[in-house]
Design a protein around this motif. Structure first.
Motif, PDB file in Angstrom:
ATOM      1  N   VAL A  87       5.177  10.906 -41.320  1.00  0.00           N
ATOM      2  CA  VAL A  87       3.893   9.950 -41.777  1.00  0.00           C
ATOM      3  C   VAL A  87       2.613  10.839 -42.166  1.00  0.00           C
ATOM      4  O   VAL A  87       1.970  10.642 -43.290  1.00  0.00           O
ATOM      5  N   CYS A  88       2.359  11.955 -41.312  1.00  0.00           N
ATOM      6  CA  CYS A  88       1.166  12.586 -41.751  1.00  0.00           C
ATOM      7  C   CYS A  88       1.388  13.317 -43.151  1.00  0.00           C
ATOM      8  O   CYS A  88       0.192  13.498 -43.934  1.00  0.00           O
ATOM      9  N   LYS A  89       2.454  13.903 -43.412  1.00  0.00           N
ATOM     10  CA  LYS A  89       2.528  14.760 -44.664  1.00  0.00           C
ATOM     11  C   LYS A  89       2.497  13.906 -45.925  1.00  0.00           C
ATOM     12  O   LYS A  89       1.748  13.867 -46.742  1.00  0.00           O
ATOM     13  N   LYS A  90       3.024  12.542 -45.723  1.00  0.00           N
ATOM     14  CA  LYS A  90       3.031  11.565 -46.838  1.00  0.00           C
ATOM     15  C   LYS A  90       1.728  11.123 -46.987  1.00  0.00           C
ATOM     16  O   LYS A  90       1.196  11.170 -48.041  1.00  0.00           O
ATOM     17  N   ALA A  91       1.010  10.657 -46.079  1.00  0.00           N
ATOM     18  CA  ALA A  91      -0.379  10.120 -46.257  1.00  0.00           C
ATOM     19  C   ALA A  91      -1.280  11.423 -46.560  1.00  0.00           C
ATOM     20  O   ALA A  91      -2.218  11.000 -47.632  1.00  0.00           O
ATOM     21  N   SER A  92      -1.260  12.476 -46.141  1.00  0.00           N
ATOM     22  CA  SER A  92      -2.055  13.442 -46.565  1.00  0.00           C
ATOM     23  C   SER A  92      -1.766  13.964 -48.032  1.00  0.00           C
ATOM     24  O   SER A  92      -2.889  14.051 -48.871  1.00  0.00           O
ATOM     25  N   GLU A  93      -0.457  13.745 -48.561  1.00  0.00           N
ATOM     26  CA  GLU A  93      -0.136  14.051 -49.848  1.00  0.00           C
ATOM     27  C   GLU A  93      -0.990  12.986 -50.887  1.00  0.00           C
ATOM     28  O   GLU A  93      -1.363  13.324 -51.840  1.00  0.00           O
ATOM     29  N   GLN A  94      -0.948  11.686 -50.300  1.00  0.00           N
ATOM     30  CA  GLN A  94      -1.463  10.688 -50.831  1.00  0.00           C
ATOM     31  C   GLN A  94      -2.951  10.781 -51.224  1.00  0.00           C
ATOM     32  O   GLN A  94      -3.449  10.107 -52.337  1.00  0.00           O
ATOM     33  N   TYR A  95      -3.492  11.556 -50.586  1.00  0.00           N
ATOM     34  CA  TYR A  95      -4.877  11.821 -50.745  1.00  0.00           C
ATOM     35  C   TYR A  95      -5.402  13.061 -51.199  1.00  0.00           C
ATOM     36  O   TYR A  95      -6.285  13.560 -51.452  1.00  0.00           O
ATOM     37  N   ARG A 134      -8.778  20.153 -50.042  1.00  0.00           N
ATOM     38  CA  ARG A 134      -8.479  19.294 -49.119  1.00  0.00           C
ATOM     39  C   ARG A 134      -7.126  19.882 -48.518  1.00  0.00           C
ATOM     40  O   ARG A 134      -5.981  20.151 -49.181  1.00  0.00           O
ATOM     41  N   LEU A 135      -7.056  20.205 -47.121  1.00  0.00           N
ATOM     42  CA  LEU A 135      -5.933  20.945 -46.642  1.00  0.00           C
ATOM     43  C   LEU A 135      -5.785  20.043 -45.207  1.00  0.00           C
ATOM     44  O   LEU A 135      -6.740  19.424 -44.606  1.00  0.00           O
ATOM     45  N   TRP A 136      -4.425  20.315 -44.965  1.00  0.00           N
ATOM     46  CA  TRP A 136      -4.083  19.574 -43.569  1.00  0.00           C
ATOM     47  C   TRP A 136      -3.288  20.702 -42.717  1.00  0.00           C
ATOM     48  O   TRP A 136      -2.542  21.418 -43.456  1.00  0.00           O
ATOM     49  N   TYR A 137      -2.953  20.227 -41.589  1.00  0.00           N
ATOM     50  CA  TYR A 137      -2.212  21.029 -40.671  1.00  0.00           C
ATOM     51  C   TYR A 137      -1.474  20.232 -39.676  1.00  0.00           C
ATOM     52  O   TYR A 137      -2.014  19.306 -39.529  1.00  0.00           O
ATOM     53  N   PHE A 138      -0.539  20.781 -39.004  1.00  0.00           N
ATOM     54  CA  PHE A 138       0.228  20.221 -37.904  1.00  0.00           C
ATOM     55  C   PHE A 138       0.994  21.298 -37.015  1.00  0.00           C
ATOM     56  O   PHE A 138       1.676  22.079 -37.676  1.00  0.00           O
ATOM     57  N   GLN A 180      -1.706  18.900 -32.669  1.00  0.00           N
ATOM     58  CA  GLN A 180      -2.652  18.337 -33.459  1.00  0.00           C
ATOM     59  C   GLN A 180      -2.019  18.159 -34.887  1.00  0.00           C
ATOM     60  O   GLN A 180      -1.413  19.148 -35.551  1.00  0.00           O
ATOM     61  N   TYR A 181      -2.365  16.999 -35.430  1.00  0.00           N
ATOM     62  CA  TYR A 181      -2.306  16.988 -36.817  1.00  0.00           C
ATOM     63  C   TYR A 181      -3.895  16.941 -37.182  1.00  0.00           C
ATOM     64  O   TYR A 181      -4.636  16.375 -36.664  1.00  0.00           O
ATOM     65  N   GLY A 182      -4.384  17.605 -38.435  1.00  0.00           N
ATOM     66  CA  GLY A 182      -5.656  17.384 -38.906  1.00  0.00           C
ATOM     67  C   GLY A 182      -5.846  17.722 -40.185  1.00  0.00           C
ATOM     68  O   GLY A 182      -4.917  18.127 -40.973  1.00  0.00           O
ATOM     69  N   ALA A 183      -7.015  17.119 -40.837  1.00  0.00           N
ATOM     70  CA  ALA A 183      -7.377  17.236 -42.127  1.00  0.00           C
ATOM     71  C   ALA A 183      -8.589  17.600 -42.316  1.00  0.00           C
ATOM     72  O   ALA A 183      -9.489  17.308 -41.556  1.00  0.00           O
ATOM     73  N   GLU A 184      -8.735  18.657 -43.281  1.00  0.00           N
ATOM     74  CA  GLU A 184     -10.359  19.167 -43.487  1.00  0.00           C
ATOM     75  C   GLU A 184     -10.486  18.922 -45.066  1.00  0.00           C
ATOM     76  O   GLU A 184      -9.881  19.426 -45.990  1.00  0.00           O
ATOM     77  N   CYS A 185     -11.892  18.257 -45.434  1.00  0.00           N
ATOM     78  CA  CYS A 185     -12.049  18.201 -46.795  1.00  0.00           C
ATOM     79  C   CYS A 185     -13.357  19.138 -47.125  1.00  0.00           C
ATOM     80  O   CYS A 185     -14.465  18.833 -46.414  1.00  0.00           O
ATOM     81  N   LEU A 186     -13.203  20.011 -47.781  1.00  0.00           N
ATOM     82  CA  LEU A 186     -13.776  21.205 -48.143  1.00  0.00           C
ATOM     83  C   LEU A 186     -14.747  21.218 -49.339  1.00  0.00           C
ATOM     84  O   LEU A 186     -14.125  20.888 -50.314  1.00  0.00           O
ATOM     85  N   ASN A 187     -15.945  21.498 -49.177  1.00  0.00           N
ATOM     86  CA  ASN A 187     -16.813  21.699 -50.263  1.00  0.00           C
ATOM     87  C   ASN A 187     -17.425  20.664 -50.881  1.00  0.00           C
ATOM     88  O   ASN A 187     -17.921  20.604 -52.201  1.00  0.00           O
TER      89      ASN A 187
END
Ligand code: AMP
Length: 416
Positions: A25-33, A102-106, A125-132
């Protein structure tokens, strides 16, 4: 018997499917953004966290697994992701001037905390970071991503709390006002809050002590200290959430524990979790890159505690099923083991889940196992089958009546 370390849990086969589900779920959503996955090492030089998270935080002050390695270097098992991720981004030049990364981790994280329900020493944790992007648009996007994941795993009922810490100056002004207010009431504060007043006064706002909470009710209001720019950013975030239909509550006492936050901070809470009711949180951290020796890079991100998400799903009885049963179990005369494996490999090559006996047991015991494992078919191999180059396929459904010979020559299918 040797036990696992307190607060470190085995992920048993029964719950492995839930973890895979969360990851998917995390991977799919992250890739969608437009987010890409980044995996940093489990350990870092200690200064990544002491400089990045802040010496005065509970994490750095009390909770890190820090040791000196054989080369004399102080290393730390990562207690959180953001500082390590920023280190990796600086080191690998992952942010290009003028563009957003845009990066995510798990993965696993480590904190020496007192274990209890929803609080572990090794947690994930899953997390996402939007940089710059310096703009509040990025804050809104990360909140949309967070919501998509929460809904994607099947959680509908939760609270999003949001606040603004303002920029460095407004935060400093608020901090001074809060310290003045609390100093005047120091004798009534809990010991922990008196200590925090010295080291990290904003953290007093997190206090769970009843008397502290009473005192804090009249404390200065952080939102009144925002300067015009900080206020208009916060309004932008709030207005966008309204337009996008994301429900939120403003919580003026939400500051989050870490030093690196500025402007927007937020947290996700679920009533079903008990005292550890926060299952995620994040915010903007525009100063962290410089603190870790990088170029100024505004950033915003969040993390979910995955064990806590699983607790919520368990309470909803919504955890995915465990590993699937095999499609077929090979029931094979010992003398034809290799031929049995040839058959099994052919079927596995066709995508089936096929399990063989490894204990040289009787035909009867093997059949019993096939039933116990819930396999739909038994693939029976004895002298006859080996001679004819195939197997007897027995349908185990309805008491196991039907059976027929299947030759390996054709592309063998497991069909009744
Ligand atoms: P933090 O990095 O402290 O903002 O934590 C983000 C999320 O990670 C929290 O909301 C929790 O859901 C989860 N979390 C933090 N510490 C722990 C822990 N010791 N055990 C389990 N989950 C944790």
């Amino acid at each position: 018997m040797i036990q696992a370390i307190r607060g470190a849990k085995d992920i048993l086969p029964d719950s492995a499917a839930s973890w895979q589900f969360l990851y998917d779920v995390c991977k799919k959503a992250s890739e969608q953004y437009g987010y890409s996955e980044l995996r940093t090492p489990i350990f870092e030089k200690t200064e990544v966290f002491s400089r990045g998270v802040g010496e005065e935080t509970d994490i750095v002050g009390k909770e890190m697994y820090t040791f000196t390695d054989r080369g004399g270097e102080s290393v730390t098992l990562r207690p959180e992701a953001t500082a390590a991720l920023v280190r990796a981004v600086i080191q690998n030049s992952l942010v290009q001037e003028g563009s957003v990364s845009r990066l995510w981790y798990f993965g696993p994280f480590f904190r020496y905390e007192r274990p209890q329900k929803g609080r572990l020493r090794q947690f994930h944790q899953y997390g996402a970071e939007c940089l710059n992007s310096p703009n509040p648009e990025a804050d809104v996007e990360t909140l949309l991503l967070a919501k998509r994941i929460i809904n994607g795993v099947g959680i509908d009922s939760y609270k999003l709390l949001i606040n603004s810490l303002g920029n460095g100056e407004s935060r400093a002004a608020y901090r001074a006002a809060l310290v003045d207010y609390l100093r005047a009431r120091e004798s009534s504060l809990s010991g922990e809050s008196v200590r925090r007043l010295e080291t990290n006064p904003l953290r007093v706002l997190d206090s769970k002590d009843a008397k502290d909470i009473e005192i804090l009710a009249e404390a200065p209001d952080i939102l009144k200290y925002l300067d015009e720019d900080s206020r208009s950013r916060f309004d932008f975030v709030i207005n966008s959430l309204e337009k996008l239909g994301l429900q939120y509550e403003i919580d003026k006492r939400l500051v989050r524990g870490l030093d690196y936050y500025s402007h927007t901070v937020f947290e996700f809470r679920s009533a079903g979790l008990g005292s550890q009711d926060s299952f995620g949180g994040g915010g903007r951290y525009d100063g962290l890159f410089e603190q870790l020796g990088g170029k100024p890079t505004p950033a915003v991100g969040f993390a979910f505690g995955l064990e806590r998400i699983l607790l919520i799903l368990e309470a909803l009885s919504a955890t995915p099923a465990g590993a699937p049963s095999p499609d077929a179990v090979v029931v094979c005369d010992d003398a034809y083991f290799a031929f049995g494996e040839l058959v099994a490999e052919k079927l596995r090559g066709g995508g089936y889940r096929v399990v063989s006996d490894l204990r040289r047991r009787s035909f009867k015991a093997q059949m019993r196992d096939a039933n116990r494992m819930g396999a739909r078919f038994a693939v029976i191999i004895g002298e006859d089958e080996a001679a004819k180059g195939g197997f007897t396929l027995k349908d185990m459904l309805n008491g196991g009546g039907e059976q027929r010979f299947v030759s390996l020559k054709d592309d063998p299918k497991l069909e009744a």
